[in-house]
Design a protein around this motif. Structure first.
Motif, mmCIF file in Angstrom:
data_model
loop_
_atom_site.group_PDB
_atom_site.id
_atom_site.type_symbol
_atom_site.label_atom_id
_atom_site.label_comp_id
_atom_site.label_asym_id
_atom_site.label_seq_id
_atom_site.Cartn_x
_atom_site.Cartn_y
_atom_site.Cartn_z
ATOM 1 N N UNK A 1 37.349 -134.791 -68.079
ATOM 2 C CA UNK A 1 36.425 -134.547 -66.975
ATOM 3 C C UNK A 1 35.466 -133.420 -67.313
ATOM 4 N N UNK A 2 35.942 -132.398 -68.034
ATOM 5 C CA UNK A 2 35.067 -131.314 -68.463
ATOM 6 C C UNK A 2 33.948 -131.837 -69.354
ATOM 7 N N UNK A 3 34.313 -132.701 -70.281
ATOM 8 C CA UNK A 3 33.318 -133.240 -71.205
ATOM 9 C C UNK A 3 32.287 -134.099 -70.471
ATOM 10 N N UNK A 4 32.705 -134.809 -69.415
ATOM 11 C CA UNK A 4 31.805 -135.692 -68.679
ATOM 12 C C UNK A 4 30.908 -134.919 -67.719
ATOM 13 N N UNK A 5 31.423 -133.854 -67.123
ATOM 14 C CA UNK A 5 30.687 -133.126 -66.097
ATOM 15 C C UNK A 5 29.482 -132.411 -66.695
ATOM 16 N N UNK A 6 28.495 -132.150 -65.840
ATOM 17 C CA UNK A 6 27.311 -131.412 -66.271
ATOM 18 C C UNK A 6 27.634 -129.942 -66.518
ATOM 19 N N UNK A 7 28.511 -129.385 -65.701
ATOM 20 C CA UNK A 7 28.968 -128.006 -65.840
ATOM 21 C C UNK A 7 30.473 -127.990 -65.597
ATOM 22 N N UNK A 8 31.202 -127.183 -66.352
ATOM 23 C CA UNK A 8 32.654 -127.148 -66.209
ATOM 24 C C UNK A 8 33.154 -125.712 -66.116
ATOM 25 N N UNK A 9 34.179 -125.512 -65.278
ATOM 26 C CA UNK A 9 34.831 -124.229 -65.091
ATOM 27 C C UNK A 9 36.304 -124.377 -65.438
ATOM 28 N N UNK A 10 36.800 -123.527 -66.322
ATOM 29 C CA UNK A 10 38.221 -123.492 -66.640
ATOM 30 C C UNK A 10 38.867 -122.412 -65.790
ATOM 31 N N UNK A 11 39.825 -122.814 -64.943
ATOM 32 C CA UNK A 11 40.487 -121.865 -64.061
ATOM 33 C C UNK A 11 41.363 -120.914 -64.863
ATOM 34 N N UNK A 12 41.758 -119.819 -64.237
ATOM 35 C CA UNK A 12 42.601 -118.826 -64.902
ATOM 36 C C UNK A 12 43.888 -119.482 -65.381
ATOM 37 N N UNK A 13 44.247 -119.218 -66.637
ATOM 38 C CA UNK A 13 45.458 -119.797 -67.199
ATOM 39 C C UNK A 13 45.296 -121.224 -67.654
ATOM 40 N N UNK A 14 44.078 -121.692 -67.834
ATOM 41 C CA UNK A 14 43.856 -123.070 -68.252
ATOM 42 C C UNK A 14 44.403 -123.307 -69.651
#
Length: 757
Positions: free
Chosen positions: A659-672
């Motif tokens: 989903x990160x690769x597909x999305x225009x912008x991606x956020x990795x939450x703490x501890x990802x």
């Protein structure tokens, strides 16, 4: 030179690495830069070096990033830049010391030039003031000539010393047949000095020594202020990075030798001692005692974690045991996390997305200014017969243009935005995503670990209907070790629950096979009393049990199969865990802020649909989707994008990487997980979505302030040049306007440090 070895020259020690695709990548700070024109000159020099695949310089941070076919290419560029007066140093221990000395020397020279210019300007103003107040007859012819000669003596060091960097860049660019912003300024300075020198003994004509002094003083003042704030921002950001070691002790036969971190290769064994941070993602070597590490930099958890042989020790984790022998994990490079210390450097080395367009316009702008200056001379002198006004107007046209306003309008805003977000707990991995955020209309959020908090987690263990429970301590110990392998919040909750049940007594496990399957769970195979067992943890389908409906909790299942008797029901054991994870009290307010920005909010979760629908009913999402596999999350995002909507994805698990690769912008939450964080544009260092809210707010500010800076630069130059052509500006007015224009852009960019808190 061996292409598989890293350059060991003083300025390139331990700074570039070889990627998985065979190309070499590196980051360096370039000393000797004074303004945005320097970045254009450096990039032009890089284009003449064969073997460079990519090369960019950020005009604000002075950081260069390159991708090359081999390490020799950057060495050639380094020598080429040295001939132009620039020095490129990287991040080895010796190189850092050399670079620090160069930076200190450059800052000292810049300050000395400003000091000389300011002192001379004050004296020149004193000597020029009488001619603005009294006539030559009132002052006296001899006294007027004496005052002018005094101004000439004081202006000479300004032209020879203070203007030297601009003169050098203008000359090099002219020799290379390029147009840069320094050329109109230098042409105006030299023309003003020559004409003023010719008029020393002719009181009837003007002299412009005061304009030269004012122009150089204001120009150097702006450059010094920008450099000062840039250095403070870089130093502040550097303080946020983990103090990763530059060298480790690499195993070399029976002994150990020092090795730069950048030279580490997958599979190599190295050792670290207590208190040091792990520089790259690694595995605890087989045969080692359990290792205690502090993962607060990665997960935010203050409690130390025990690692068994073969377990992942993430970059940034701090060793608490006396000594550890680690094995470099495969997939080294910046496409995974590799080293947390490189993330901010990457961000600061990337230019704003529109900067190339601005730099492409600059030569045409310089050409237009030069044409306007020639047209002004032609009209006032050749047509109107006013040589005195022709000189004044032409000088004003050349001097009034503002190089810093155009060249630094965008880089400064992005630099201060990266610092502001770092203060708010967000590491920017891709600064260009700040521009994309302004076009995002939809935010997709993973539920567990992203919208929930790890505090006050409740875990209830129960039997699975129709299956024998897992009660043997050896099996539960294996299940604990398996759960501890995952960074998923539910697995962590189960791990903590089992550790408490086993009274904090756990033994290391030697796995024959271990695998984490995205969207499903973990599976491990081990030997217990000469019998092979398969332990599974994850979804009901993954563990081979039937889903039990519990609307108010997430469910995690565990199974244990005795391999020789897999068809025997007695050989199959199972457990289920009902996990209730609370939400942060600030979450409703944060969601309202995101909605006020015009964003739609959607939950994409792998938890059971009924659980997702009934979870936290007070949170008003636009939609809630449960039971989603990684492929379904990716397809959901693609569906929105096909409607012309930009999507931002916020998640923390291995199953979010697609989903990160597909999305225009991606956020990795703490501890990802490492894979998810390595693909994200932003890394949230604190739990919750406060960092997401801050990122959208800062992105809005970046767009607004960046646009204001560009419009100011364009409007100022668009109005000032015609006014100067009409003869309505004197050279000292043009010098003052140029300085004020640069200060306006600088001060406006600084607002990013105060407006978002």
């Amino acid at each position: 030179m061996n292409p598989d070895s890293i350059s060991q020259t003083e300025d390139l020690a331990a700074s570039q690495f070889r990627r998985s695709d065979g190309l070499w990548e590196g980051i360096a700070r370039v000393s000797g830069m004074d303004c945005g024109a320097c970045a254009v000159e450096i990039e032009h020099a890089a284009k003449q070096v064969s073997g460079l695949h990519e090369f960019t310089v950020n005009p604000a941070s002075h950081l260069a990033r390159w991708v090359a076919h081999g390490p020799n290419a950057i060495e050639q560029l380094m020598h080429k830049l040295a001939r132009l007066g620039y020095a490129m140093g990287l991040h080895g221990e010796e190189a850092s010391q050399v670079q620090a000395l160069r930076q200190k020397r450059a800052a000292r020279n810049r300050f000395l030039r400003f000091l000389v210019a300011a002192l001379c300007m004050m004296q020149i103003m004193m000597y020029s003031a009488p001619e603005y107040v009294f006539s030559v007859q009132e002052i006296g012819l001899t006294e007027t000539r004496l005052l002018r000669w005094a101004q000439w003596v004081l202006t000479l060091p300004l032209v020879v010393y203070c203007a030297l960097p601009h003169l050098r860049r203008a000359w090099v660019a002219a020799w290379q047949r390029r147009l840069v912003m320094d050329q109109p300024i230098i042409l105006g300075l030299l023309l003003a000095f020559v004409l003023s020198s010719l008029n020393l003994n002719n009181p009837a004509n003007h002299v412009w020594f005061d304009s030269i002094a004012m122009l150089l003083t204001l120009l150097l003042l702006v450059q010094m202020l920008i450099e000062n704030q840039t250095s403070k921002a870089l130093a502040h950001l550097a303080g946020l990075q983990p103090d990763l070691p530059l060298k480790v002790q690499l195993q070399d036969g029976p002994g150990w030798r020092d090795c730069p971190v950048a030279q580490l290769q997958a599979g190599q064994r190295y050792r670290l001692f207590s208190g040091l941070a792990v520089p790259v993602d690694s595995l605890l070597a087989d045969g080692q005692a359990p290792l205690w590490v502090d993962e607060a930099m990665r997960t935010g958890e203050a409690e130390p974690v025990c690692k068994a042989p073969g377990e992942l020790v993430q970059a940034g984790s701090r060793i608490q045991s006396p000594m550890a022998v680690l094995v470099v994990k495969p997939s080294l490079g910046l496409d995974s996390l590799g080293s947390l210390g490189q993330l901010l450097l990457q961000a600061l080395a990337v230019k704003p997305r529109q900067q190339d367009r601005v730099q492409g316009v600059l030569p045409w702008f310089v050409l237009a200014v030069l044409c306007c200056a020639m047209l002004t001379t032609l009209v006032w002198w050749g047509i109107l017969g006013r040589p005195d006004l022709a000189a004044t107007a032409t000088l004003a046209v050349l001097i009034v243009t503002c190089p810093c306003a155009l060249a630094l309008a965008l880089p400064l805003t992005h630099l201060f935005a990266v610092r502001q977000l770092a203060d708010l707990g967000v590491l920017v991995r891709n600064p260009q995503a700040l521009d994309t955020l302004n076009h995002v209309q939809c935010v997709a959020l993973d539920k567990t670990g992203t919208l929930t908090t790890n505090h006050a987690v409740q875990v209830r263990q129960s039997e699975c209907c129709g299956h024998s429970p897992m009660v043997e301590p050896t099996v539960l110990n294996a299940l604990l070790a398996l759960a501890h392998r995952s960074s998923h919040p539910l697995a962590r909750a189960v791990s903590t629950h089992l550790l408490h049940r086993l009274e904090y007594r756990s033994l290391p496990i030697e796995w024959d096979h271990l695998e984490e399957r995205p969207g499903a769970g973990l599976v491990g195979v081990l030997m217990i009393d000469a019998c092979a067992y398969e332990i599974r943890l994850g979804s009901a389908a993954h563990c081979g049990v039937q889903q039990t409906m519990q609307a108010l909790s997430a469910q995690v299942f565990a199974s244990c199969t005795s391999m020789p008797t897999a068809l025997n029901p007695a050989g199959f054991q199972a457990l289920q865990f009902a996990v209730v994870m609370n939400i942060d009290q600030a979450l409703p307010r944060q969601m309202n802020v995101l909605k006020s920005l015009g964003l739609s909010l959607h939950v994409l979760s792998g938890d059971h649909s009924a659980s997702v629908e009934s979870w936290a009913p007070q949170l008003l999402f636009n939609s809630r989707c449960g039971g989603m596999s990684p492929a379904e999350k990716t397809a959901w995002i693609a569906g929105f994008q096909q409607q012309g909507k930009a999507v931002a994805m916020v998640g923390d698990g291995l199953n979010d990487s697609g989903a990160f690769a597909q999305a225009d912008v991606s956020f990795a939450a703490a501890g990802a997980s490492t894979l998810s964080a390595g693909q994200a544009d932003f890394m949230l260092m604190n739990a919750g979505i406060a960092g997401v809210v801050a990122s959208f707010q800062v992105a809005r500010q970046v767009e607004r302030i960046g646009a204001q800076n560009l419009w100011w630069a364009l409007v100022y130059n668009g109005l000032a040049v015609p006014v100067a052509m009409m003869g309505l500006l004197t050279p000292w007015m043009a010098s003052l306007g140029m300085g004020i224009s640069s200060l306006v852009v600088f001060a406006n960019a600084l607002r990013l440090r105060q407006e978002v808190r």
